[in-house]
Design a protein around this motif. Sequence first.
Motif, mmCIF file in Angstrom:
data_model
loop_
_atom_site.group_PDB
_atom_site.id
_atom_site.type_symbol
_atom_site.label_atom_id
_atom_site.label_comp_id
_atom_site.label_asym_id
_atom_site.label_seq_id
_atom_site.Cartn_x
_atom_site.Cartn_y
_atom_site.Cartn_z
ATOM 1 N N LEU A 74 0.896 -1.042 -0.028
ATOM 2 C CA LEU A 74 0.065 -0.139 0.256
ATOM 3 C C LEU A 74 0.684 1.159 -0.137
ATOM 4 O O LEU A 74 0.542 2.358 -0.364
ATOM 5 C CB LEU A 74 -1.095 0.149 1.349
ATOM 6 C CG LEU A 74 -1.955 0.899 1.320
ATOM 7 C CD1 LEU A 74 -2.997 0.785 -0.078
ATOM 8 C CD2 LEU A 74 -2.635 0.906 2.590
ATOM 9 N N TRP A 75 2.165 1.163 0.329
ATOM 10 C CA TRP A 75 2.811 2.426 0.400
ATOM 11 C C TRP A 75 3.057 3.185 -0.696
ATOM 12 O O TRP A 75 2.919 4.411 -0.802
ATOM 13 C CB TRP A 75 4.202 2.035 1.226
ATOM 14 C CG TRP A 75 4.351 2.398 2.941
ATOM 15 C CD1 TRP A 75 4.218 1.528 3.596
ATOM 16 C CD2 TRP A 75 4.308 3.667 3.150
ATOM 17 N NE1 TRP A 75 4.262 2.187 5.028
ATOM 18 C CE2 TRP A 75 4.275 3.341 4.790
ATOM 19 C CE3 TRP A 75 4.553 5.085 2.957
ATOM 20 C CZ2 TRP A 75 4.326 4.638 5.653
ATOM 21 C CZ3 TRP A 75 4.443 5.778 3.684
ATOM 22 C CH2 TRP A 75 4.557 5.810 5.256
ATOM 23 N N PRO A 119 1.371 3.189 -3.843
ATOM 24 C CA PRO A 119 0.339 4.052 -4.461
ATOM 25 C C PRO A 119 -0.170 4.962 -3.375
ATOM 26 O O PRO A 119 -0.758 5.855 -3.811
ATOM 27 C CB PRO A 119 -0.784 2.887 -4.475
ATOM 28 C CG PRO A 119 -0.504 1.594 -3.535
ATOM 29 C CD PRO A 119 1.171 1.629 -3.453
ATOM 30 N N ALA A 120 -0.073 4.766 -1.918
ATOM 31 C CA ALA A 120 -0.440 5.856 -1.397
ATOM 32 C C ALA A 120 0.226 7.129 -1.294
ATOM 33 O O ALA A 120 -0.486 8.260 -1.290
ATOM 34 C CB ALA A 120 -0.285 5.263 0.317
ATOM 35 N N VAL A 170 -0.878 8.540 -5.039
ATOM 36 C CA VAL A 170 -2.172 8.865 -5.035
ATOM 37 C C VAL A 170 -2.431 10.114 -4.136
ATOM 38 O O VAL A 170 -2.912 11.060 -4.400
ATOM 39 C CB VAL A 170 -2.987 7.991 -4.647
ATOM 40 C CG1 VAL A 170 -4.629 8.427 -4.645
ATOM 41 C CG2 VAL A 170 -3.208 6.778 -5.778
ATOM 42 N N ASP A 171 -2.152 10.128 -3.070
ATOM 43 C CA ASP A 171 -2.162 11.091 -1.741
ATOM 44 C C ASP A 171 -1.289 12.211 -1.885
ATOM 45 O O ASP A 171 -1.682 13.370 -1.717
ATOM 46 C CB ASP A 171 -1.696 10.640 -0.320
ATOM 47 C CG ASP A 171 -2.837 9.600 0.011
ATOM 48 O OD1 ASP A 171 -4.172 9.611 -0.425
ATOM 49 O OD2 ASP A 171 -2.622 8.621 1.263
ATOM 50 N N TRP A 217 -3.313 13.935 -4.825
ATOM 51 C CA TRP A 217 -4.720 14.158 -4.174
ATOM 52 C C TRP A 217 -4.583 15.581 -3.299
ATOM 53 O O TRP A 217 -5.284 16.460 -3.458
ATOM 54 C CB TRP A 217 -5.054 13.076 -3.560
ATOM 55 C CG TRP A 217 -6.484 13.187 -2.868
ATOM 56 C CD1 TRP A 217 -7.057 13.535 -1.715
ATOM 57 C CD2 TRP A 217 -7.619 12.999 -3.556
ATOM 58 N NE1 TRP A 217 -8.371 13.429 -1.603
ATOM 59 C CE2 TRP A 217 -8.685 13.129 -2.901
ATOM 60 C CE3 TRP A 217 -8.003 12.781 -4.994
ATOM 61 C CZ2 TRP A 217 -10.298 13.446 -3.216
ATOM 62 C CZ3 TRP A 217 -9.302 12.721 -5.671
ATOM 63 C CH2 TRP A 217 -10.351 12.809 -4.713
ATOM 64 N N LEU A 263 -5.287 6.983 1.026
ATOM 65 C CA LEU A 263 -4.782 5.622 1.415
ATOM 66 C C LEU A 263 -3.975 5.854 2.523
ATOM 67 O O LEU A 263 -3.602 4.780 3.124
ATOM 68 C CB LEU A 263 -3.983 5.473 -0.022
ATOM 69 C CG LEU A 263 -4.698 5.442 -1.347
ATOM 70 C CD1 LEU A 263 -3.802 5.118 -2.575
ATOM 71 C CD2 LEU A 263 -5.766 4.306 -1.098
ATOM 72 N N LEU A 311 -5.238 4.525 5.670
ATOM 73 C CA LEU A 311 -5.533 3.036 5.821
ATOM 74 C C LEU A 311 -4.597 2.176 6.505
ATOM 75 O O LEU A 311 -4.895 1.201 7.098
ATOM 76 C CB LEU A 311 -5.880 2.466 4.243
ATOM 77 C CG LEU A 311 -7.070 3.016 3.561
ATOM 78 C CD1 LEU A 311 -6.971 2.358 2.054
ATOM 79 C CD2 LEU A 311 -8.340 2.698 4.395
#
Length: 410
Positions: free
Chosen positions: A122-123, A125-126, A129-130, A133, A143, A146
Amino acid sequence: MRESIRSAATATLHLLLGAVVSLLCYLMVGVVLFTAVLSLTVIGAGVLPESVLLLRRLADWERRLTAARSGAPVPEAYLPLEGPLPERVRTAVADPSTLADLLWMAAKLLYGMVLLYAVMVLWAPALLVDGAWTGLLGRRPVLLPLIDRLADLSAAWSRTLLTPGPAAARDAVLAARVEQLTATRAGAVAAHGAELRRIERDLHDGAQARLVALSMRIGLARRAYAADPEAALRLLDDAQDQAEQALAELRHVVRGIHPPILTDRGLTGAVRALAAGSGLEVTVTADTLEPAHPGPDAMGAPDAPDTPSAVVARAPAAVEAAAYFAVAEALTNAAKHSGATRASVLLARTPTGLRAAVRDEGRGGAEAAEGAGSGLLGLRRRVAALDGTVRLTSPVGGPTVIEVELPCVW
């Protein structure tokens, strides 16, 4: 964004440490299987309690990790693995917490590693994306939080699996209470034995010696009566002095068992008498611990039976005696060892019993003097026999405060 990254990093560290625990659980599975096989033999039975202790340490590490994450401690309820080997084996097998730890270990093998893998995936894409974003749209990260939730989920699962059930908690509390009562009984027996030896020594060295001297004086007086009445009279005078001294010795011994002043004046009056004879400047502050003795009022009439002072219940005699001796020991220590000139005594009722506190303004360091015959050990044993507690605060330089809490029903 920075705060979200920092929080996610902390959550990742928690999950990483949890994954280390998962790896140790893998090793522990081998230990459990090895122990199960060895336990079928007489020699291997001794391995079982040690394996259970190792499992408890591993679970305790997970409890600390969970408490650090959630901010609340995770309770534990283990039966003590003590005594001979057969008893330790039975306790290890019968303890409900052993089964709970085994279930947690099996579950930790799965969720400990799975959650860490999920976070590592997850790291990337987080961050992408973040970062876009928040950088382009000015929105909050979606993300990175999460990762925090996964860490919270791991802590919640561990708390659920490791929290003892009602039966385990009840058994552990009962076992701890039995252990406490065993220690208290041993202390009470030791204190009782020391008290008996003190009484025997006081009687042997004091009253008995006086009575022997008294018997000799009376015998000599009887022999000298016919030949020298004046000498016989002098011997009888000496015998009377010996009898008075013997009575004084006996009163001293009786006061050491249960001071009559407690019955006559109650705890407050008895403590005030102690303070007056302590050699220190003592201030006594007392709550209403016993009913005042009826006496005449300003008009010469006796107190009304329904006045508040006449209906206040007194503490049980054993509790009053323990508090009295605690104050006496504290004041004696203050006069002998502390170098203080002033002290204060507080007596107060509490919702669950009686509290007595003695404070002196001396040099402190009373804990170090405990093994040198200061009587603090005997005081603790006397109070523990009544399920009470003793708290000692005595930093070097003073002051020294001894607080005694004695449970009782008013």
